[in-house]
Design an enzyme around this catalytic site. Structure first.
Site, PDB file in Angstrom:
ATOM      1  N   SER A  36     115.011  40.764  82.501  1.00  0.00           N
ATOM      2  CA  SER A  36     115.527  40.735  83.857  1.00  0.00           C
ATOM      3  C   SER A  36     114.481  40.221  84.839  1.00  0.00           C
ATOM      4  CB  SER A  36     116.065  42.114  84.225  1.00  0.00           C
ATOM      5  OG  SER A  36     117.041  42.004  85.241  1.00  0.00           O
ATOM      6  N   ASP A  72     126.932  39.817  80.378  1.00  0.00           N
ATOM      7  CA  ASP A  72     126.006  40.364  81.377  1.00  0.00           C
ATOM      8  C   ASP A  72     126.597  40.128  82.766  1.00  0.00           C
ATOM      9  OD1 ASP A  72     123.887  41.080  83.031  1.00  0.00           O
ATOM     10  OD2 ASP A  72     122.369  40.163  81.736  1.00  0.00           O
ATOM     11  N   HIS A 110     123.848  43.773  80.032  1.00  0.00           N
ATOM     12  CA  HIS A 110     122.439  43.591  80.402  1.00  0.00           C
ATOM     13  C   HIS A 110     121.573  44.492  79.517  1.00  0.00           C
ATOM     14  CE1 HIS A 110     119.660  41.983  83.361  1.00  0.00           C
ATOM     15  NE2 HIS A 110     119.151  43.182  83.594  1.00  0.00           N
TER      16      HIS A 110
END
Length: 657
Positions: free
Chosen positions: A203, A309, A340
């Site tokens: 991320s 995601d 995610h």
């Protein structure tokens, strides 16, 4: 953990055992390739993790983001093999630069850094140091400017964020200054490394890896961005349509340290002013668009993303991947069915093994063959993976699919031939893509749906789609959603669940050496699945007011037709024989985009509406799938059919947390 997953678990019984190994293998030959004819070379755990050097340095970034008149210094915590340094053997570096080391934690268990009384790191989050330091790598965990023990301000993907990590790579290669303390003048030199650096992270962490790679910095040899952003505009907006109800100023405030909070009001205001909620493109977004600098990338890229995601939307990986391909960057990709989620938590054994071989190849120079293996690993069903020689898949070409009216309003057909006609729907912010897919075979006022007949053979989509819509609104504002749906029963990862496709179990497996303060043992996971009768496989959104320019929205004239092309998320999905492929066009996608300021009704001109879809075999493959006899038992869903996954219940505003 599923039985079908091949697991290789390394366990160290005691630090003493590791020390014995180290004593036996203290020469560089400990890492050397085996003799010809043996197994591929790999680095081995010959160094003591318990005896590793643990130190911290503060690297001068050359910036003064907090305006205190002094260059900002960022903290870099280091764990490296002591024996290699004693030998004079220089080691490569694996780096994770993060804003989350103190505020929020890393990984499925939200680990934070911990320190001893001397300020040396005791627990480094995640397994990277535990696993790779005994194998002859150093691990460096960098606190981004404005977080944890670093100076400066958080600028959310901007120059300061990127420079926080780039400066450390410069220091590792002798081009920047660092100090042994945050405010002191005693220099620290990286004499123990050869400067070869690989960046990794999920991320925001992986986003920084993308940003640093886009500077072309020398010494960065590879990056492994996991569920990461390539353009911050596309984290917050989709062609002018807001994806979240806040901007980067909120995110900055969420992760910044107390010291930064007290001194960074001016930077916060820059984020507010530079990221207007109109969705217009501004210089702030240009600075945070790494795709435009893909031509500068020198590092190889091992990209990982969940195809479902809904935090870091998958457009981010698709446009980055395509730009890297255009510039000839060496690359590899894993695509899962999760949301995610880190691959350590859905394919642990295979992931650690593959990452190990990737770093050995890229940072140690071992010819272990990983560069000659298939480019892509794709999760076709939960815990069932296939490979593809290249990605998108070989033989993929664009097929233009066109909607046509059906026997009922709002329930049309999808095929290769254009057809005249119109369909009308009214934006309903309370309805989601899951609701639309569940009602594909019946009229509802909130969507227009178009569906093929049952396929006579499998149809594989591989890559990114585009949907061109000509719509006439009744109000001055309108948002559009377009989704592709696999209509048919399946069992998939429950990506809309809180675990985004995984369930955390109670047992642990160990991936490296442990100390009393830093365990290498992590909770295992299993796939969290759900039975569905439809699966949204790709989606895209836009503000119709950006019809003339994706970066500038304008008021619409009610009653006037506008044409806009929506970019849909990349995917790799097989619509199986007997299922149907659907295109749905609607307004606000509940919980995934914000609604417009009005409630428009939109009329679609079907003759000027189409979907360009990447199919293996292209339009001929689609024609063949439509021409054969329908499998027995296929057809429209019954009234008792299962729905798809639930609508996402939480709007993610923090990448990676």
């Amino acid at each position: 953990m599923p039985n079908s997953m091949r697991m290789t678990i390394w366990r160290w019984c005691t630090a003493a055992a590791t020390a014995v190994l180290a004593a036996l293998f203290l020469s560089p030959a400990a890492h050397a390739a085996p003799h010809a004819g043996h197994a591929p070379p790999e680095s081995r755990p010959v160094y003591s993790y318990a005896n590793a050097v643990r130190e911290s340095v503060w690297v001068d970034t050359g910036l003064d983001g907090d305006g205190d008149g002094h260059p900002d210094r960022v903290a870099a915590d280091i764990v490296r093999p002591r024996e290699a340094a004693q030998q004079g053997r220089k080691v490569p570096v694996i780096m994770d630069a993060s804003p989350y080391y103190s505020c929020c934690g890393r990984g499925n268990e939200s680990q934070t850094k911990t320190y001893d009384a001397n300020g040396h790191v005791v627990q480094m989050p995640l397994y990277y140091d535990n696993y790779f330091v005994p194998r002859g790598y150093a691990f460096v965990g960098v606190d981004l400017a404005g977080t944890d023990r670093s100076d400066g301000c958080v600028d959310v993907g901007g120059r300061s964020d990127v420079q926080s990590a780039k400066a450390v790579i410069d220091w590792l290669n002798g081009r920047a200054r660092a100090y042994t303390t945050r405010t002191g003048s005693t220099p620290a030199r990286a004499t123990w490394t050869n400067g070869r650096t690989g960046m990794i992270g999920k991320s925001w962490d992986g986003t920084i890896a993308n940003g640093v790679a886009a500077t072309g910095v020398q010494g960065l040899k590879t990056i492994v961005p996991i569920s990461s952003i390539s353009s911050w505009y596309d984290y917050y907006f989709s062609q002018g349509a807001p994806l979240y109800d806040s901007g980067p100023d909120w995110l900055s405030g969420y992760v910044e340290s107390d010291a930064a909070h007290a001194h960074c009001a001016a930077q916060q205001q820059k984020l507010v002013d530079g990221a207007p909620r109109t969705g217009d493109w501004t210089p702030l977004w240009t600075e945070r668009d790494y795709v435009r600098d893909a031509s500068k990338v020198r590092a190889s890229v091992f990209l990982v993303h969940g195809m479902q995601d809904l935090n870091v939307r998958t457009k981010n990986f698709g446009q980055w991947w395509d730009a890297l391909a255009r510039n000839g960057v060496q690359r590899k990709i894993w695509l899962s069915q999760t949301g995610h989620v880190d691959p350590f938590d859905y394919r642990r054994g295979a992931w650690v093994d593959t990452l190990h071989r990737w770093f050995d190849h890229e940072l140690l120079g071992y010819d272990n063959g990983i560069d000659r293996e298939p480019m892509a690993d794709i999760e076709r069903h939960p815990d069932q993976w296939v490979t593809s020689r290249t990605w998108p898949a070989p033989g993929t070409s664009t097929a233009t699919l066109r909607p046509a009216p059906g026997a009922q309003a709002g329930v049309g057909a999808l095929g290769l031939r254009p057809a005249p006609g119109a369909e009308t729907f009214t934006d309903d912010p309370k309805r989601s893509e899951t609701d639309w897919a569940a009602s594909i075979d019946r009229p509802t006022p909130d969507k227009a749906g178009f569906v093929t007949g049952p396929l006579s053979q499998d149809l594989r989509l591989s890559g990114s789609s585009k949907v061109t819509v000509t719509a006439t609104p009744t109000t001055a504002t309108a948002h559009l959603s377009a989704v592709l749906v696999d209509v048919g029963p399946d069992t998939i990862r429950d990506y809309a669940d809180a675990g985004e496709g995984i369930t955390t179990l109670t047992d642990r497996t160990c991936w490296g050496a442990s100390t009393a303060g830093d365990s290498a043992c992590y909770l295992t996971t299993a796939a969290k699945t759900v039975a569905v009768d439809s699966t949204v496989l790709s989606r895209g959104w836009a503000d119709l007011g950006t019809y003339a320019s994706p970066g500038k929205g304008v008021p619409l004239t009610p009653g006037k037709a506008y044409t806009i092309t929506l970019d849909l998320a990349p995917t790799d999905h097989v619509v199986p024989k007997g299922h149907r492929l659907a295109l749905i066009i609607a307004g606000t996608d509940k919980d995934l985009i914000d609604p417009p300021s009005t409630t428009p009704t939109l009329t679609l001109d079907l003759s000027r509406t189409s979907a360009r879809v990447p199919l293996v075999g292209g339009a001929p493959a689609f024609a063949r799938a439509m021409s054969g006899p329908a499998p027995a038992g296929s057809g429209s869903a019954t009234a008792a059919a299962r729905d798809g996954v639930r609508a996402p219940s939480t709007v993610h505003r923090v990448p990676g947390h």
